[in-house]
Design an enzyme around this catalytic site. Structure first.
Site, PDB file in Angstrom:
ATOM      1  N   CYS A 100      -8.849  22.985  15.829  1.00  0.00           N
ATOM      2  CA  CYS A 100      -8.866  23.394  17.235  1.00  0.00           C
ATOM      3  C   CYS A 100      -8.347  22.285  18.132  1.00  0.00           C
ATOM      4  O   CYS A 100      -9.104  21.628  18.857  1.00  0.00           O
ATOM      5  CB  CYS A 100     -10.265  23.814  17.634  1.00  0.00           C
ATOM      6  SG  CYS A 100     -10.747  25.294  16.752  1.00  0.00           S
ATOM      7  N   GLY A 146       0.849  -1.188   0.000  1.00  0.00           N
ATOM      8  CA  GLY A 146       0.000   0.000   0.000  1.00  0.00           C
ATOM      9  C   GLY A 146       0.883   1.235   0.000  1.00  0.00           C
ATOM     10  O   GLY A 146       1.072   1.913  -1.004  1.00  0.00           O
TER      11      GLY A 146
HETATM   12  C1  LIG Z   1      -2.388  -2.264   5.582  1.00  0.00           C
HETATM   13  C2  LIG Z   1      -2.246  -3.581   4.939  1.00  0.00           C
HETATM   14  C3  LIG Z   1      -1.425  -3.733   3.832  1.00  0.00           C
HETATM   15  C4  LIG Z   1      -0.572  -2.610   3.269  1.00  0.00           C
HETATM   16  O1  LIG Z   1       0.406  -2.205   4.170  1.00  0.00           O
HETATM   17  P1  LIG Z   1       1.473  -1.093   3.717  1.00  0.00           P
HETATM   18  O2  LIG Z   1       2.342  -0.918   4.920  1.00  0.00           O
HETATM   19  O3  LIG Z   1       0.712   0.134   3.386  1.00  0.00           O
HETATM   20  O4  LIG Z   1       2.211  -1.646   2.564  1.00  0.00           O
HETATM   21  C5  LIG Z   1      -1.378  -4.978   3.222  1.00  0.00           C
HETATM   22  N1  LIG Z   1      -2.116  -6.003   3.682  1.00  0.00           N
HETATM   23  C6  LIG Z   1      -2.919  -5.879   4.761  1.00  0.00           C
HETATM   24  C7  LIG Z   1      -3.710  -7.033   5.214  1.00  0.00           C
HETATM   25  C8  LIG Z   1      -3.012  -4.678   5.423  1.00  0.00           C
HETATM   26  O5  LIG Z   1      -3.804  -4.582   6.499  1.00  0.00           O
END
Ligand SMILES: *Cc1c(COP(=O)(O)O)cnc(C)c1O
Length: 467
Positions: A380, A311
């Site tokens: 705030c 991600g």
């Molecule tokens: C959040 C998450 C990801 C991605 O993690 P990153 O650190 O943003 O790469 C992948 N798989 C699962 C199950 C997640 O919860």
């Protein structure tokens, strides 16, 4: 689907190691640019705060993941973009155009993918407490895999699948006892995590999958996601061994049942400031693929389809946020605050976990530094501070602050705190800017409010002063 249909990228991207987007540069006016867009112009056109995404950075990271897997892993593979980092229908199409799958974690994210026309066989559904409605939506649309998190959820998937007369394609998320922090990791026998099956519970779960749930649950493999903003590859080595040992034991104990998928999660780190030294994605994937091949061969286990779920590393450095600088306040001998027209509503990460960011003045990108300031948000809360001790050229109200590395977990965690409308999101691809999400206005902020009718025309109260 594997990355095979996609031509390998021309160059291997190191975008996650660079604070700025790939196409970032400064033009002859001294203005910061992404692609051919002058960000000062963009801020004037779209207003601020404004989230800006560089398509080139996202595409090059996607190609780096897919081509590294294609090159280094002899079986098929799939890169799932973890949509929770930042998701909207346009980003779904961008991910689709790079041959990525999607990892979604809620009915809302799944709905967004459906509305975008995303190929649903490449959508995987994660999360630790899926509702019956969410499971029904997933089974109704025949998405790729449901990643089941715990025994209660497995029972629920079984029930819904039974009612619908379908067989759910399932991964089990396990809690492998490997905990990552940013710069070190620990292996614990008993990991204290809200996510995933405890390894010790897998026996009874396998009994159910091969017995009571035989007609409703098709177990395809295991999933693990060991952390986020990971800076070293060793935890993945341990993860591969832990998971493949389970695959081996399942085959031994359950009639040769051979799992065909393995999902190693996401978590690779990115550079927010010059203090961060994240891993090279190409080399990391090559290492992971080689370890998986070696260990599977060691166990004489057929290579499963390999999935990764990045991600942050896919999108953090593709994104920047533009703000307009406003009022300032000097506390003599302590610090100078300069306020922006956004803050914790569009970027909660500094307040939530002391996240650090880098920033410049977009319309003074070449000027030398004159002062050290603290960037305050407009919300705030005393804790609404975006960046402490940032070196900047002399600034005045109306200058545009450009904060780097805001592509991941900024818009997706944005709120309407203080009833502030959320910013727009603009994608830049070469010389064009494209709106991905419209800016909210005050009408949106109040759109769901309901005034109960009994409060609309209250009986006038007798005024004791008049009588
Ligand atoms: C959040 C998450 C990801 C991605 O993690 P990153 O650190 O943003 O790469 C992948 N798989 C699962 C199950 C997640 O919860």
């Amino acid at each position: 689907m594997s990355g095979l249909n996609h031509p390998p990228s021309k160059s291997v991207s190191t975008a996650n190691q660079s604070i700025q987007p790939q196409s970032y540069h400064v033009n002859s006016l001294g203005h910061a640019c992404i692609g051919d867009m002058d960000l000062t112009e963009l801020a004037r056109t779209y207003g601020t705060p404004l989230y800006v995404l560089d398509a080139e950075t996202f595409r090059s990271m996607a190609q780096t993941y897919t081509s590294a897997l294609t090159e280094h892993y002899p079986e098929s593979s799939l890169v799932l973009y973890a949509a929770k980092a930042q998701m909207n229908m346009g980003i779904c199409k961008l991910a689709e155009s790079e041959g990525l799958g999607l990892d979604v974690v809620s009915g809302g994210e799944l709905y967004t993918a459906i509305q975008a026309g995303f190929p649903l066989e490449n959508v995987f559904f994660n999360g630790n407490n899926k509702s019956i409605d969410e499971i029904e939506l997933a089974l109704h649309h025949e998405i790729g895999r449901i990643t089941v998190d715990n025994p209660d959820e497995l029972a629920l998937v079984h029930k819904v699948a039974q009612k619908k007369g379908v067989k759910a394609q399932v991964l089990l998320r396990v809690s492998p006892g490997i905990e990552c922090h940013t710069h070190d990791y620990i292996k614990t026998g008993q990991l204290d995590s809200k996510f995933g099956f405890n390894l010790s519970d897998l026996g009874p779960v396998m009994e159910r999958i091969t017995g009571e749930y035989k007609e409703t649950i098709e177990l395809k493999g295991l999933h693990a996601h060991i952390g986020s903003q990971i800076f070293e590859v060793r935890p993945f080595d341990d993860l591969i061994e832990t998971l493949l040992n389970i695959y081996y034991n399942i085959r031994e104990n359950y009639n040769g049942l051979t799992l065909t998928d393995i999902n190693l999660g996401g978590g690779l780190g990115v550079a927010y400031t010059s203090n961060d030294d994240p891993m090279n994605v190409e080399k990391t994937i090559a290492h992971i693929a080689e370890r998986l091949v070696a260990y599977a061969n060691n166990l004489k286990y057929p290579l499963p389809r390999l999935m990764m779920e990045p991600g942050r590393s896919m999108i953090a450095n593709a994104g920047v946020t533009l703000y307009t600088l406003g009022s300032s306040k000097s506390v003599p001998g302590i610090r100078k605050y300069v306020a922006v027209d956004g803050g914790m509503g569009d970027n909660i990460r500094p307040a939530l976990y002391q996240a650090d960011y880098s920033a410049i003045v977009a319309n003074k990108a070449n000027r030398p530094f004159d002062e050290t300031v603290t960037i305050a948000g407009k919300y705030c809360e005393s804790g609404d501070i975006l960046i402490k001790n940032l070196e900047l050229p002399a600034v005045e109200p109306g200058d545009f602050l450009l904060v780097f590395g805001t592509g991941a977990y900024n818009y997706s965690m944005a709120s309407n705190y203080n009833r502030v409308p959320r910013p727009a999101v603009v994608l830049i691809e070469e010389s064009e800017a494209h709106l991905l999400v419209r800016r909210e206005n005050y009408e949106h902020v109040a759109a769901l409010d309901v005034i109960p009718s009994y409060l609309l025309n209250p009986e006038p109260k007798a005024d004791p002063a008049v009588q």
